[in-house]
Design a protein around this motif. Structure first.
Motif, PDB file in Angstrom:
ATOM      1  N   ILE A  77       1.081  -0.995   0.019  1.00 29.65           N
ATOM      2  CA  ILE A  77       0.469  -0.317  -0.149  1.00 29.65           C
ATOM      3  C   ILE A  77       0.935   1.375  -0.065  1.00 29.65           C
ATOM      4  O   ILE A  77       0.541   2.336  -0.944  1.00 29.65           O
ATOM      5  CB  ILE A  77      -0.737  -0.128   1.045  1.00 29.65           C
ATOM      6  N   VAL A  78       2.337   1.463   1.059  1.00 26.42           N
ATOM      7  CA  VAL A  78       3.225   2.571   0.665  1.00 26.42           C
ATOM      8  C   VAL A  78       3.197   2.717  -0.177  1.00 26.42           C
ATOM      9  O   VAL A  78       3.365   3.566  -1.220  1.00 26.42           O
ATOM     10  CB  VAL A  78       3.584   2.175   2.153  1.00 26.42           C
ATOM     11  N   LEU A  80       2.386   1.200  -3.486  1.00 31.33           N
ATOM     12  CA  LEU A  80       1.196   1.607  -4.458  1.00 31.33           C
ATOM     13  C   LEU A  80       1.345   3.282  -4.204  1.00 31.33           C
ATOM     14  O   LEU A  80       1.221   4.316  -5.204  1.00 31.33           O
ATOM     15  CB  LEU A  80       0.256   1.044  -4.065  1.00 31.33           C
ATOM     16  N   ALA A  81       1.349   4.394  -2.659  1.00 34.95           N
ATOM     17  CA  ALA A  81       0.740   5.303  -2.719  1.00 34.95           C
ATOM     18  C   ALA A  81       1.960   6.363  -2.903  1.00 34.95           C
ATOM     19  O   ALA A  81       1.424   6.987  -3.397  1.00 34.95           O
ATOM     20  CB  ALA A  81       0.825   5.633  -1.292  1.00 34.95           C
ATOM     21  N   LEU A  82       3.100   5.609  -3.083  1.00 31.72           N
ATOM     22  CA  LEU A  82       4.653   6.591  -3.593  1.00 31.72           C
ATOM     23  C   LEU A  82       4.502   7.071  -5.417  1.00 31.72           C
ATOM     24  O   LEU A  82       4.944   7.742  -5.582  1.00 31.72           O
ATOM     25  CB  LEU A  82       5.315   5.424  -2.690  1.00 31.72           C
ATOM     26  N   ASN A  85       1.482   8.568  -6.620  1.00 31.07           N
ATOM     27  CA  ASN A  85       1.027  10.110  -5.465  1.00 31.07           C
ATOM     28  C   ASN A  85      -0.253  10.682  -5.425  1.00 31.07           C
ATOM     29  O   ASN A  85      -0.657  11.908  -4.963  1.00 31.07           O
ATOM     30  CB  ASN A  85       2.109  10.407  -5.237  1.00 31.07           C
ATOM     31  N   TYR A  87      -2.464   9.766  -6.384  1.00 32.73           N
ATOM     32  CA  TYR A  87      -4.218   8.589  -5.851  1.00 32.73           C
ATOM     33  C   TYR A  87      -3.886   8.336  -4.752  1.00 32.73           C
ATOM     34  O   TYR A  87      -4.195   7.046  -4.041  1.00 32.73           O
ATOM     35  CB  TYR A  87      -3.950   7.805  -7.239  1.00 32.73           C
ATOM     36  N   LEU A  88      -3.141   8.768  -3.371  1.00 30.04           N
ATOM     37  CA  LEU A  88      -2.487   8.337  -2.810  1.00 30.04           C
ATOM     38  C   LEU A  88      -3.335   8.649  -1.701  1.00 30.04           C
ATOM     39  O   LEU A  88      -3.463   7.533  -0.976  1.00 30.04           O
ATOM     40  CB  LEU A  88      -1.944  10.011  -1.732  1.00 30.04           C
ATOM     41  N   PHE A  89      -4.410   9.455  -1.233  1.00 29.62           N
ATOM     42  CA  PHE A  89      -6.131   9.200  -0.702  1.00 29.62           C
ATOM     43  C   PHE A  89      -6.722   8.166  -1.352  1.00 29.62           C
ATOM     44  O   PHE A  89      -7.548   7.433  -0.433  1.00 29.62           O
ATOM     45  CB  PHE A  89      -6.292  10.659  -1.134  1.00 29.62           C
ATOM     46  N   GLN A  90      -6.953   7.702  -2.224  1.00 30.45           N
ATOM     47  CA  GLN A  90      -7.821   6.663  -2.321  1.00 30.45           C
ATOM     48  C   GLN A  90      -6.536   5.359  -2.451  1.00 30.45           C
ATOM     49  O   GLN A  90      -7.488   4.938  -1.844  1.00 30.45           O
ATOM     50  CB  GLN A  90      -8.222   7.265  -4.441  1.00 30.45           C
ATOM     51  N   ILE A  91      -5.931   5.452  -2.352  1.00 33.20           N
ATOM     52  CA  ILE A  91      -5.588   4.594  -1.702  1.00 33.20           C
ATOM     53  C   ILE A  91      -5.159   4.239  -0.473  1.00 33.20           C
ATOM     54  O   ILE A  91      -5.334   3.120  -0.479  1.00 33.20           O
ATOM     55  CB  ILE A  91      -3.625   3.985  -2.595  1.00 33.20           C
ATOM     56  N   LEU A  92      -4.865   5.226   0.008  1.00 25.00           N
ATOM     57  CA  LEU A  92      -4.522   4.839   1.869  1.00 25.00           C
ATOM     58  C   LEU A  92      -6.888   4.373   2.834  1.00 25.00           C
ATOM     59  O   LEU A  92      -6.153   3.756   2.914  1.00 25.00           O
ATOM     60  CB  LEU A  92      -3.779   6.038   1.948  1.00 25.00           C
TER      61      LEU A  92
END
Length: 153
Positions: A77-78, A80-82, A85, A87-92
């Motif tokens: 998850i981290v 993918l978020a990096l 970025n 879509y950071l909020f949606q991934i978290l």
């Protein structure tokens, strides 16, 4: 009922499906195995109150989930978020939703503080609470002190 333990000699997993009786629980790898006290107790509802392997009555409960897999999910998850970025909020949020689903979907297991035997597929007594580091340390450091004393002799 499923009881998971390990062989102290080769650390191979030992799996049994009934409360052990006093004596040796054989290991399939090294043939030595683990001694059981046979002092396991269940309450009237079938919930474990005393470990069948070592006879300890201090137990804790936790979710029946592989912690290594959980850490890999967090790393994914981290990552993918990096990478994505924007879509950071949606991934978290997606990761939090997956975590919530797993939390409510998975059952609990009972673990013995002393021998680390894992008990699955049975009701859990009301007195069995979550992990307590103070109780854990009592058994962990008592075992290490005993081993150090034996080595000095």
């Amino acid at each position: 009922m499923e009881i998971n333990s390990f062989c102290p000699e080769c650390e191979n997993g030992i799996f049994i499906h009934e409360m052990p009786k006093a004596g040796l629980i054989p290991c399939t790898r090294c043939s030595k195995g683990r001694e059981a006290t046979g002092n396991g107790e269940l309450d009237e509802k079938g919930a474990l109150t005393r470990c069948g392997i070592c006879g300890c009555d201090e137990l804790y409960r936790q979710k029946d989930f592989n912690t290594k897999l959980g850490m890999w999910i967090v790393v994914l998850i981290v990552a993918l978020a990096l990478i994505f970025n924007q879509y950071l909020f949606q991934i978290l949020v997606g990761g939090a939703v997956i975590d919530g689903i797993l939390y409510f979907a998975l059952g609990d297991i009972v673990i013995c503080y002393k021998c680390r035997g894992i008990y699955r597929g049975m009701p859990i007594a009301g007195k069995v609470e979550g992990f307590d580091l103070k109780i854990h340390d009592k058994y962990e450091f008592k075992t290490k002190k005993t081993e150090e004393t034996k080595e000095q002799l």
